[in-house]
Design an enzyme around this catalytic site. Structure first.
Site, PDB file in Angstrom:
ATOM      1  N   LYS A   4      -6.762   2.115  -2.756  1.00  0.00           N
ATOM      2  CA  LYS A   4      -6.418   1.398  -1.516  1.00  0.00           C
ATOM      3  C   LYS A   4      -6.401   2.348  -0.310  1.00  0.00           C
ATOM      4  CE  LYS A   4      -4.842  -1.539   1.433  1.00  0.00           C
ATOM      5  NZ  LYS A   4      -5.776  -2.464   2.076  1.00  0.00           N
ATOM      6  N   LYS A  28      -0.016   5.045   8.312  1.00  0.00           N
ATOM      7  CA  LYS A  28       0.569   5.407   7.007  1.00  0.00           C
ATOM      8  C   LYS A  28      -0.511   5.525   5.932  1.00  0.00           C
ATOM      9  CE  LYS A  28       1.471   1.959   4.774  1.00  0.00           C
ATOM     10  NZ  LYS A  28       1.343   0.896   3.825  1.00  0.00           N
ATOM     11  N   SER A  45       0.880  -1.178   0.000  1.00  0.00           N
ATOM     12  CA  SER A  45       0.000   0.000   0.000  1.00  0.00           C
ATOM     13  C   SER A  45       0.916   1.226   0.000  1.00  0.00           C
ATOM     14  CB  SER A  45      -0.890   0.010   1.241  1.00  0.00           C
ATOM     15  OG  SER A  45      -1.608  -1.182   1.352  1.00  0.00           O
TER      16      SER A  45
HETATM   17  P1  NAD Z   1       5.062  -6.712   7.455  1.00  0.00           P
HETATM   18  O1  NAD Z   1       5.753  -5.658   8.237  1.00  0.00           O
HETATM   19  O2  NAD Z   1       4.545  -7.932   8.149  1.00  0.00           O
HETATM   20  O3  NAD Z   1       6.027  -7.217   6.265  1.00  0.00           O
HETATM   21  C1  NAD Z   1       6.905  -6.385   5.575  1.00  0.00           C
HETATM   22  C2  NAD Z   1       8.146  -7.177   5.240  1.00  0.00           C
HETATM   23  O4  NAD Z   1       9.020  -6.340   4.476  1.00  0.00           O
HETATM   24  C3  NAD Z   1       8.939  -7.614   6.497  1.00  0.00           C
HETATM   25  O5  NAD Z   1       9.183  -9.011   6.451  1.00  0.00           O
HETATM   26  C4  NAD Z   1      10.231  -6.794   6.414  1.00  0.00           C
HETATM   27  O6  NAD Z   1      11.355  -7.468   6.942  1.00  0.00           O
HETATM   28  C5  NAD Z   1      10.363  -6.595   4.917  1.00  0.00           C
HETATM   29  N1  NAD Z   1      11.183  -5.441   4.549  1.00  0.00           N
HETATM   30  C6  NAD Z   1      11.142  -4.197   5.084  1.00  0.00           C
HETATM   31  N2  NAD Z   1      12.037  -3.389   4.447  1.00  0.00           N
HETATM   32  C7  NAD Z   1      12.634  -4.156   3.492  1.00  0.00           C
HETATM   33  C8  NAD Z   1      13.609  -3.900   2.489  1.00  0.00           C
HETATM   34  N3  NAD Z   1      14.154  -2.698   2.341  1.00  0.00           N
HETATM   35  N4  NAD Z   1      13.975  -4.919   1.676  1.00  0.00           N
HETATM   36  C9  NAD Z   1      13.415  -6.138   1.814  1.00  0.00           C
HETATM   37  N5  NAD Z   1      12.494  -6.456   2.745  1.00  0.00           N
HETATM   38  C10 NAD Z   1      12.094  -5.465   3.560  1.00  0.00           C
HETATM   39  O7  NAD Z   1       3.892  -5.969   6.660  1.00  0.00           O
HETATM   40  P2  NAD Z   1       2.571  -6.613   6.020  1.00  0.00           P
HETATM   41  O8  NAD Z   1       1.471  -6.576   7.028  1.00  0.00           O
HETATM   42  O9  NAD Z   1       2.925  -7.877   5.317  1.00  0.00           O
HETATM   43  O10 NAD Z   1       2.209  -5.464   4.957  1.00  0.00           O
HETATM   44  C11 NAD Z   1       2.909  -5.328   3.723  1.00  0.00           C
HETATM   45  C12 NAD Z   1       2.182  -4.282   2.876  1.00  0.00           C
HETATM   46  O11 NAD Z   1       0.840  -4.722   2.644  1.00  0.00           O
HETATM   47  C13 NAD Z   1       2.062  -2.911   3.547  1.00  0.00           C
HETATM   48  O12 NAD Z   1       2.192  -1.915   2.576  1.00  0.00           O
HETATM   49  C14 NAD Z   1       0.669  -2.926   4.155  1.00  0.00           C
HETATM   50  O13 NAD Z   1       0.151  -1.630   4.329  1.00  0.00           O
HETATM   51  C15 NAD Z   1      -0.079  -3.745   3.128  1.00  0.00           C
HETATM   52  N6  NAD Z   1      -1.263  -4.479   3.621  1.00  0.00           N
HETATM   53  C16 NAD Z   1      -1.228  -5.158   4.801  1.00  0.00           C
HETATM   54  C17 NAD Z   1      -2.368  -5.853   5.226  1.00  0.00           C
HETATM   55  C18 NAD Z   1      -2.402  -6.624   6.531  1.00  0.00           C
HETATM   56  O14 NAD Z   1      -3.503  -6.990   6.959  1.00  0.00           O
HETATM   57  N7  NAD Z   1      -1.273  -6.906   7.178  1.00  0.00           N
HETATM   58  C19 NAD Z   1      -3.522  -5.844   4.435  1.00  0.00           C
HETATM   59  C20 NAD Z   1      -3.506  -5.159   3.209  1.00  0.00           C
HETATM   60  C21 NAD Z   1      -2.366  -4.476   2.814  1.00  0.00           C
END
Ligand code: NAD
Length: 300
Positions: free
Chosen positions: A181, A250, A106
């Site tokens: 989104k 965010k 997102s």
């Molecule tokens: P999360 O924090 O669980 O996962 C993010 C991953 O990215 C982590 O494993 C982290 O180590 C990795 N990461 C961070 N910086 C990095 C880099 N520079 N290089 C490589 N890896 C890196 O987050 P999430 O909940 O999986 O969410 C991911 C995205 O999806 C976000 O943008 C969030 O807003 C969106 N989203 C989340 C949900 C939810 O319910 N969790 C639902 C819809 C959308």
């Protein structure tokens, strides 16, 4: 029209967190070959532990080498830009001209537009394809996916997207998926916050929270928050939906900024961004977003 990305195409997947891990797992199950990377060694080894056929790599660039497409599922658009383009081992430098980047994070829409132009200058395409449905629907591959970008690019990615989601909406040009989104999460945050306030007031009045939710779910107060979040996460106070407060804060800032950029006065969007950001500062950025109930209760 480029050929659709069907199995056994090779996909680079960056970001194996709460969402990325199950999503990448579905691609493996569908028969795609995966090259994966995450900045967290733990996340990387958890994934390859569960999916030994995936190739763990040491950088975004290494993951991208030889891949037919690259998927990012990272915290926000700045992290995506760093991982794909600006960082020392940016994925773009490992990608073959003519291949495509799919940002499923997102991210903020205007940053996505800028990234699209910068990638196009290197002969790479970009679509934004953020998702809705949370961890629950990531786990059962029923996410709603809103895809912005060139129609042919979105079409090319559809088999891949449908391995992770149930519906793919083409929303318009690059960045439009990210705009949808942010607006969606504004609605989601507003309904969750309103439901929590209603439960706090109702409980003070002596009403049973479970009964209240049952009645809301048969009445006009029903929402995704009352149907999906109240009983599993809010009423038992376990706050374990799997979506961090920092990510919701965010998304709300993204929605409020978008309103400003469009010259629209949207006071509730700004109020929401402020309240949720305060809650994040108070409870911690990794705390689950359903703990907004706890924050509101403490304020009350
Ligand atoms: P999360 O924090 O669980 O996962 C993010 C991953 O990215 C982590 O494993 C982290 O180590 C990795 N990461 C961070 N910086 C990095 C880099 N520079 N290089 C490589 N890896 C890196 O987050 P999430 O909940 O999986 O969410 C991911 C995205 O999806 C976000 O943008 C969030 O807003 C969106 N989203 C989340 C949900 C939810 O319910 N969790 C639902 C819809 C959308």
């Amino acid at each position: 029209m480029p050929a659709p990305l069907t199995p056994p195409a090779t996909i680079a997947f960056i970001g194996l967190g709460m969402m990325g891990k199950p999503m990448a797992g579905h691609l493996m199950a569908a028969g795609y070959r995966l090259r994966v990377y995450d900045a967290s060694q733990q996340a990387l080894s958890d994934f390859v532990g569960a999916h030994p056929a995936a190739l763990a790599t040491a950088s975004a660039k290494a993951a991208a080498e030889g891949a037919d497409a690259l998927i990012t599922m990272l915290p926000d658009g700045k992290v995506v830009r760093h991982a794909v383009l600006d960082g020392p081992d940016g994925a773009a430098s490992g990608m073959t001209r003519g291949t495509i980047v799919i940002d499923m994070s997102s991210s903020a829409p205007l940053g996505t537009r800028a990234l699209g132009s910068d990638l196009a200058a290197r002969g790479l395409s970009l679509i934004d394809a953020p998702v809705s449905g949370g961890v629950r629907r990531a786990l059962d591959a029923s996410l709603a996916i809103m895809a912005g970008g060139d129609a042919a690019d979105v079409e090319q990615c559809k088999p891949l997207l449908l391995a992770m989601g149930k519906s793919v909406f083409h929303t318009g040009a690059i960045g439009s998926g990210h705009a949808v989104k942010a607006l969606n999460n504004y609605l989601s945050a507003t309904s969750l916050l309103s439901m929590c306030e209603a439960l706090i007031v109702g409980e003070k009045f002596g009403l049973d929270a479970g009964d209240l939710v049952d009645i809301f779910n048969s009445s006009s107060g029903m929402s995704n928050s009352t149907q999906v979040k109240a009983k599993p996460f809010v009423i038992p106070r376990n706050y374990a939906a799997g979506f961090a407060l920092a990510l919701m804060s965010k998304d709300l800032k993204t929605a409020a900024e978008l309103a400003d950029q469009m010259g629209v006065r949207a006071e509730t969007m700004h109020d929401m961004a402020e309240v949720w950001t305060e809650a994040m500062h108070k409870l911690g950025k990794d705390t689950d977003h359903t703990a907004i109930f706890k924050y509101l209760q403490e304020q009350a």
